[in-house]
Design a protein around this motif. Structure first.
Motif, PDB file in Angstrom:
ATOM      1  N   ALA A  96       0.839  -1.192   0.000  1.00  0.00           N
ATOM      2  CA  ALA A  96       0.000   0.000   0.000  1.00  0.00           C
ATOM      3  C   ALA A  96       0.880   1.250   0.000  1.00  0.00           C
ATOM      4  O   ALA A  96       2.021   1.212   0.474  1.00  0.00           O
ATOM      5  N   PRO A  97       0.383   2.368  -0.539  1.00  0.00           N
ATOM      6  CA  PRO A  97       1.158   3.612  -0.510  1.00  0.00           C
ATOM      7  C   PRO A  97       1.524   4.002   0.923  1.00  0.00           C
ATOM      8  O   PRO A  97       0.785   3.724   1.863  1.00  0.00           O
ATOM      9  N   THR A  98       2.660   4.637   1.062  1.00  0.00           N
ATOM     10  CA  THR A  98       3.132   5.054   2.383  1.00  0.00           C
ATOM     11  C   THR A  98       2.105   5.951   3.065  1.00  0.00           C
ATOM     12  O   THR A  98       1.572   6.875   2.460  1.00  0.00           O
ATOM     13  N   GLY A  99       1.844   5.654   4.331  1.00  0.00           N
ATOM     14  CA  GLY A  99       0.915   6.469   5.096  1.00  0.00           C
ATOM     15  C   GLY A  99      -0.544   6.097   4.932  1.00  0.00           C
ATOM     16  O   GLY A  99      -1.419   6.765   5.481  1.00  0.00           O
ATOM     17  N   THR A 100      -0.820   5.051   4.179  1.00  0.00           N
ATOM     18  CA  THR A 100      -2.206   4.636   3.964  1.00  0.00           C
ATOM     19  C   THR A 100      -2.757   3.932   5.193  1.00  0.00           C
ATOM     20  O   THR A 100      -2.107   3.044   5.752  1.00  0.00           O
ATOM     21  N   ALA A 101      -3.933   4.331   5.606  1.00  0.00           N
ATOM     22  CA  ALA A 101      -4.613   3.666   6.717  1.00  0.00           C
ATOM     23  C   ALA A 101      -5.671   2.729   6.147  1.00  0.00           C
ATOM     24  O   ALA A 101      -6.505   3.150   5.348  1.00  0.00           O
ATOM     25  N   PRO A 102      -5.648   1.450   6.491  1.00  0.00           N
ATOM     26  CA  PRO A 102      -6.646   0.514   5.973  1.00  0.00           C
ATOM     27  C   PRO A 102      -8.065   1.001   6.257  1.00  0.00           C
ATOM     28  O   PRO A 102      -8.397   1.318   7.401  1.00  0.00           O
ATOM     29  N   PHE A 103      -8.882   1.032   5.245  1.00  0.00           N
ATOM     30  CA  PHE A 103     -10.230   1.583   5.384  1.00  0.00           C
ATOM     31  C   PHE A 103     -11.029   0.868   6.469  1.00  0.00           C
ATOM     32  O   PHE A 103     -11.648   1.510   7.329  1.00  0.00           O
ATOM     33  N   TRP A 104     -11.025  -0.477   6.451  1.00  0.00           N
ATOM     34  CA  TRP A 104     -11.893  -1.213   7.359  1.00  0.00           C
ATOM     35  C   TRP A 104     -11.389  -1.234   8.793  1.00  0.00           C
ATOM     36  O   TRP A 104     -12.087  -1.708   9.689  1.00  0.00           O
ATOM     37  N   LEU A 105     -10.195  -0.724   9.033  1.00  0.00           N
ATOM     38  CA  LEU A 105      -9.676  -0.675  10.401  1.00  0.00           C
ATOM     39  C   LEU A 105      -9.756   0.722  11.013  1.00  0.00           C
ATOM     40  O   LEU A 105      -9.252   0.936  12.119  1.00  0.00           O
ATOM     41  N   ARG A 106     -10.385   1.650  10.350  1.00  0.00           N
ATOM     42  CA  ARG A 106     -10.409   3.038  10.844  1.00  0.00           C
ATOM     43  C   ARG A 106     -10.924   3.171  12.272  1.00  0.00           C
ATOM     44  O   ARG A 106     -10.316   3.876  13.081  1.00  0.00           O
ATOM     45  N   ARG A 119     -17.735   0.331  16.216  1.00  0.00           N
ATOM     46  CA  ARG A 119     -16.936  -0.806  15.771  1.00  0.00           C
ATOM     47  C   ARG A 119     -17.820  -1.998  15.422  1.00  0.00           C
ATOM     48  O   ARG A 119     -17.542  -2.735  14.477  1.00  0.00           O
ATOM     49  N   ARG A 120     -18.875  -2.199  16.179  1.00  0.00           N
ATOM     50  CA  ARG A 120     -19.801  -3.282  15.844  1.00  0.00           C
ATOM     51  C   ARG A 120     -20.445  -3.045  14.486  1.00  0.00           C
ATOM     52  O   ARG A 120     -20.614  -3.972  13.687  1.00  0.00           O
ATOM     53  N   ARG A 121     -20.847  -1.795  14.240  1.00  0.00           N
ATOM     54  CA  ARG A 121     -21.473  -1.477  12.949  1.00  0.00           C
ATOM     55  C   ARG A 121     -20.494  -1.671  11.794  1.00  0.00           C
ATOM     56  O   ARG A 121     -20.855  -2.168  10.732  1.00  0.00           O
ATOM     57  N   TRP A 122     -19.236  -1.273  12.007  1.00  0.00           N
ATOM     58  CA  TRP A 122     -18.241  -1.418  10.939  1.00  0.00           C
ATOM     59  C   TRP A 122     -17.923  -2.887  10.677  1.00  0.00           C
ATOM     60  O   TRP A 122     -17.680  -3.276   9.530  1.00  0.00           O
ATOM     61  N   ARG A 123     -17.919  -3.702  11.713  1.00  0.00           N
ATOM     62  CA  ARG A 123     -17.701  -5.132  11.488  1.00  0.00           C
ATOM     63  C   ARG A 123     -18.830  -5.729  10.669  1.00  0.00           C
ATOM     64  O   ARG A 123     -18.602  -6.557   9.769  1.00  0.00           O
ATOM     65  N   ALA A 124     -20.068  -5.331  10.968  1.00  0.00           N
ATOM     66  CA  ALA A 124     -21.207  -5.818  10.189  1.00  0.00           C
ATOM     67  C   ALA A 124     -21.130  -5.317   8.748  1.00  0.00           C
ATOM     68  O   ALA A 124     -21.419  -6.062   7.797  1.00  0.00           O
ATOM     69  N   ALA A 125     -20.734  -4.048   8.570  1.00  0.00           N
ATOM     70  CA  ALA A 125     -20.607  -3.492   7.217  1.00  0.00           C
ATOM     71  C   ALA A 125     -19.513  -4.208   6.440  1.00  0.00           C
ATOM     72  O   ALA A 125     -19.645  -4.473   5.241  1.00  0.00           O
ATOM     73  N   VAL A 156     -22.858   4.951   7.515  1.00  0.00           N
ATOM     74  CA  VAL A 156     -23.206   6.348   7.805  1.00  0.00           C
ATOM     75  C   VAL A 156     -23.994   6.486   9.099  1.00  0.00           C
ATOM     76  O   VAL A 156     -24.185   7.589   9.609  1.00  0.00           O
ATOM     77  N   GLY A 157     -24.460   5.387   9.643  1.00  0.00           N
ATOM     78  CA  GLY A 157     -25.239   5.434  10.884  1.00  0.00           C
ATOM     79  C   GLY A 157     -26.011   4.143  11.026  1.00  0.00           C
ATOM     80  O   GLY A 157     -26.124   3.359  10.078  1.00  0.00           O
ATOM     81  N   ASP A 158     -26.537   3.895  12.215  1.00  0.00           N
ATOM     82  CA  ASP A 158     -27.245   2.638  12.428  1.00  0.00           C
ATOM     83  C   ASP A 158     -28.508   2.588  11.585  1.00  0.00           C
ATOM     84  O   ASP A 158     -29.067   3.610  11.197  1.00  0.00           O
ATOM     85  N   LEU A 159     -28.965   1.373  11.332  1.00  0.00           N
ATOM     86  CA  LEU A 159     -30.136   1.190  10.498  1.00  0.00           C
ATOM     87  C   LEU A 159     -31.409   1.610  11.225  1.00  0.00           C
ATOM     88  O   LEU A 159     -31.527   1.477  12.443  1.00  0.00           O
TER      89      LEU A 159
END
Length: 282
Positions: A96-106, A119-125, A156-159
């Motif tokens: 990955a390019p230098t300084g890139t932060a993995p999207f799914w680990l934000r 974090r729960r919502r992002w894991r489900a997403a 973007v927010g909970d369902l």
């Protein structure tokens, strides 16, 4: 006029000499695949090798990735084919390019207070994103589209109440389909063992069911949040295991099976390389 005729005569003589030389080369084994003959356009002809039945078959080298529709970005698998079967594969990854932060680990990399619900919502997403890719490769484009819409709602927010109903309906349809179960069963089976990530054990259908379970709202509310360091390390280890093991999993498969296996594992190469793990080659 005299100069033109003389030039034409010289070209004709050279062409005649070239044709004689080519004919002589053919007479001395020019039809052998091992002589390095080239196809039109400069493409190399297939090599020959023994297949599993001891027959001599053409061997074609076909790279998959690193840029391919519904394929993990940054993953390259150079496959060698005999007929329609992968006889072996070599795996590599692009850093990955230098300084890139993995999207799914934000949510796990963000400094400050821990937002367990986010974090729960992002894991489900993340699970919905992986499931949508697998469903697309399997030919279930409608359910894949629904999964991506619910994924975006979670990011973007909970369902809302209606959104949760739609997600439950989607989960019941995908998990309960006998056609999908029949088409994914016994493909890419991974046995449990030392060092094997638990979420990868089983076949392609088993891994799809685990992603579906990740989307259950009741499970998300009851699940305890994982410490950031532990979660990130687990994801790096999972991706590294996939890269190391993929050549073995793909050997002996057809193209459709290979695509399903890769989609069901869904290695996030960005997680592996941006986290500072050395790119491995299988």
């Amino acid at each position: 006029m005299g100069h033109s005729a003389e030039h034409e005569h010289v070209e004709h003589a050279a062409e005649h000499e070239h044709m004689e030389h080519a004919a002589g080369g053919a007479a001395h084994g020019g039809h052998d695949h091992d002589m390095g003959m080239m196809m039109p356009g400069g493409l190399a002809m297939a090599d020959r090798a023994d297949d599993r039945d001891g027959l001599k078959l053409d061997v074609l080298t076909v790279p998959l990735g690193p840029v391919l529709a519904w394929w993990p970005a940054g993953l390259t698998v150079v496959t060698r084919w005999q007929g329609d079967i992968v006889c072996d594969a070599a795996v590599s990854v692009l850093a990955a390019p230098t300084g890139t932060a993995p999207f799914w680990l934000r949510p796990w990399l963000r400094a400050g207070s821990v937002d367990a619900d986010e974090r729960r919502r992002w894991r489900a997403a993340w699970a919905l994103d992986s499931a949508s890719t697998l469903l697309t490769v399997a030919g279930w484009s409608d359910t894949a589209t629904t999964a991506r819409r619910v994924r975006d709602d979670l990011l973007v927010g909970d369902l809302s109440g209606a959104g949760e109903v739609r997600m439950r309906r989607w989960a019941r349809r995908v998990a309960g389909s006998w056609v999908l179960r029949w088409s994914l069963r016994n493909v890419g089976r991974i046995a449990a063992g030392p060092g094997v990530p638990a979420e990868l054990v089983g076949d392609v259908h088993d891994r799809l069911l685990r992603w579906i379970a990740e989307t259950d709202p009741a499970r998300r509310r009851e699940e305890k949040p994982t410490e950031p360091d532990g979660f990130i390390d687990a994801q790096i280890g999972r991706c590294q295991w996939i890269v190391d093991t993929l050549p073995t999993l793909l050997a002996g498969t057809e193209l459709a099976e290979a695509r399903l296996i890769v989609a069901s594992l869904d290695p996030d190469i960005e997680v592996l390389t941006a986290a500072g793990s050395e790119a491995a080659h299988g």
